[in-house]
Design an enzyme around this catalytic site. Structure first.
Site, PDB file in Angstrom:
ATOM      1  CB  THR A   1      -1.047   0.122   1.125  1.00 15.54           C
ATOM      2  OG1 THR A   1      -1.678  -0.820   0.939  1.00 15.54           O
ATOM      3  CG2 THR A   1      -1.759   1.490   1.383  1.00 15.54           C
TER       4      THR A   1
ATOM      5  CB  THR B   1       0.025   0.787   5.030  1.00 18.40           C
ATOM      6  OG1 THR B   1       0.336  -0.591   4.688  1.00 18.40           O
ATOM      7  CG2 THR B   1       0.923   1.292   6.002  1.00 18.40           C
TER       8      THR B   1
ATOM      9  N   GLY C   1     -10.429  -4.236   0.706  1.00 15.44           N
ATOM     10  CA  GLY C   1      -9.728  -3.785   2.222  1.00 15.44           C
ATOM     11  C   GLY C   1     -10.159  -2.578   2.653  1.00 15.44           C
TER      12      GLY C   1
HETATM   13  N1  ASP Z   1      -4.206  -2.188   3.935  1.00 15.84           N
HETATM   14  C1  ASP Z   1      -4.397  -2.915   2.851  1.00 15.84           C
HETATM   15  C2  ASP Z   1      -5.385  -4.001   2.635  1.00 15.84           C
HETATM   16  O1  ASP Z   1      -5.662  -4.426   3.479  1.00 15.84           O
HETATM   17  C3  ASP Z   1      -2.897  -3.827   2.456  1.00 15.84           C
HETATM   18  C4  ASP Z   1      -1.784  -3.177   3.089  1.00 15.84           C
HETATM   19  O2  ASP Z   1      -1.757  -1.900   3.451  1.00 15.84           O
HETATM   20  O3  ASP Z   1      -0.568  -3.696   2.839  1.00 15.84           O
HETATM   21  O4  ASP Z   1      -5.788  -3.966   1.502  1.00 15.84           O
END
Ligand code: ASP
Length: 328
Positions: free
Chosen positions: A194, A245, A224
Site C-alpha cells: 500500500t 497500511t 480492504g
Molecule cells: N491495507 C491494505 C489492505 O488490506 C494492505 C496493506 O496496507 O498492506 O488491502
C-alpha cells in the site's frame, strides 16, 4: 538543532507525546507519505534494495514538497505523490500491485479533502493505471463517493483516465509472492504494501490519499480498508488527515483513521497521542498489524506503526525531513 531533530524523530517512532514542551510554531505546510508497513526487517533487504526504496520515497517526497512550497493544494500534493508511487513497481499499488488468489490484480484507492469532507474512492478495479486519480475524478466529477469494479472502470474511461491491459500489472516480485502465499495458503505473516500520502497546505487544508493492490492471495472481490472512508483514509480540516497500511480487515473493523480523528475531536488528544492510542494500544491488542501516517491542522505529524518497519518519509516548511524504512 540536531537534538531537536532527534527529538522529533523519537516522537514519530515511538508515538509518545511530550506534553510538557512548549507548542511548536505552526508549519505553513507539511507532508508525510508511506509505501506500506509490515514485517520489514533489515536482514531481508540488501543495501542496494534499501537504497532503491529510499530513492523512490525521496523522489515522491520531492514531488509533494514542490507542490506545497509553491502554494499548491494538499489535494494535488497527495494525488501526485500517490500517482508516482503507483507507477513505481517497488510498491504494492498501481504497477506493483499484488496478485489475488486467482492470479489477477484488483486495486483499491481513496482520496479525501479535509475541506468540506469531500471524498472519492474506487475498489476492485482491474484496468485503471492510476486508481488514485480515478478516485479523485469520482470525488470531483461524479455525484458519488465510492464506485467499484466494472462501473468504476467505465466511469474512468468516460473521464479520459488511462486504461491498461491486465498484463501491465505483472511484476515478478508480486507473482513470486503469490506463489509463496499459495504454498502456505495464507494471506497472513507477510510483508504488506500500500502507498499513501497526507498533507497540509498553506491555506490550512488537509488531504489524504491511499492506493493499494490489497493483500497477496486475497479472494476475488475482497475489498480492504484503503477505499473505505474512515478506515484506511480520512481527512478533516478540524482534526487531521490519515492514511493507513496494514491488515485491512482489522483497519475496517476498528475504523482506524476516523478513530484517530475522533480522539482529537472529542477527547482533545494530540495527534501523536491519538495515533499511539489507536495503533499501539487498540490495534496491537486486537492483533491488527500495520501503521499510519497523519498530519494535523497545525502541521504536526505522526508516523506510527506496530510492525518492525514501514516505508515512510516526511517533510515540512519548518525544515523537518526524514526518510526511513525500519522501526527505530
Ligand atoms: N491495507 C491494505 C489492505 O488490506 C494492505 C496493506 O496496507 O498492506 O488491502
Amino acid at each position: 538543532m540536531k537534538i531537536k531533530v532527534l527529538l522529533v524523530i523519537a516522537l514519530f517512532t515511538y508515538g509518545c507525546a511530550n506534553k510538557s514542551s512548549k507548542p511548536e510554531p505552526k508549519s505553513d505546510w507539511a507532508i508525510a507519505l508511506h509505501g506500506g508497513a509490515g514485517n520489514i526487517l533489515p536482514e531481508d533487504y540488501t543495501q542496494e534494495q534499501q537504497d532503491a526504496y529510499t530513492h523512490e520515497l525521496g523522489c515522491a517526497l520531492e514531488i509533494g514538497k514542490k507542490i506545497l512550497s509553491d502554494g499548491g493544494t494538499s489535494l494535488d500534493a497527495v494525488e501526485h505523490v500517490v500517482r508516482y508511487l503507483e507507477d513505481c513497481p517497488l510498491f504494492n499499488a498501481g504497477k506493483g500491485a499484488v496478485f489475488t488468489h486467482d492470479g489477477k490484480n484488483e486495486l483499491d484507492a481513496a482520496i479525501m479533502d479535509g475541506n468540506g469532507l469531500r471524498a472519492g474512492a474506487v475498489a476492485g478495479v482491474r484496468d485503471i493505471k492510476n486508481p488514485i486519480s480515478t478516485a479523485r475524478l469520482v470525488m470531483d466529477k461524479s455525484e458519488h463517493v465510492f464506485m467499484v469494479g466494472k462501473g468504476a472502470s467505465l466511469f474512468a474511461k468516460s473521464q479520459g483516465a488511462e486504461i491498461v491491459d491486465s498484463t501491465y500489472f505483472y511484476t515478478e516480485k508480486s507473482w513470486k509472492s503469490l506463489q509463496r502465499a499459495l504454498d502456505k495458503e495464507s494471506v497472513k505473516d507477510k510483508k504488506m504494501g500500500t502507498v499513501g500520502c497526507v498533507a497540509l497546505d498553506k491555506s490550512g487544508n488537509l488531504a489524504a490519499a491511499t492506493s493499494t493492490g490489497g493483500m497477496t492471495n486475497k479472494r476475488y472481490g475482497r475489498v480492504g480498508d484503503v477505499p473505505i472512508i474512515g478506515s484506511g483514509t480520512y481527512a478533516n480540516n478540524n482534526t487531521c488527515a490519515v492514511s493507513a497500511t496494514g491488515h485491512g480487515e482489522f483497519f475496517i473493523r476498528y475504523t482506524v483513521s476516523h478513530d484517530i480523528s475522533a480522539l482529537i475531536e472529542y477527547k482533545g488528544l494530540s495527534l501523536v497521542d491519538a495515533a499511539h492510542q489507536v495503533v499501539n494500544v487498540k490495534l496491537e491488542k486486537a492483533g491488527g498489524k500495520g501503521g499510519i501516517i497523519a498530519v494535523d491542522k497545525h502541521g504536526n505529524m505522526a508516523l506510527t506503526m506496530n510492525t518492525p518497519g514501514m516505508f515512510r518519509a516526511f517533510a515540512s516548511s519548518k525544515g523537518e525531513q526524514k526518510i526511513a524504512i525500519f522501526k527505530e
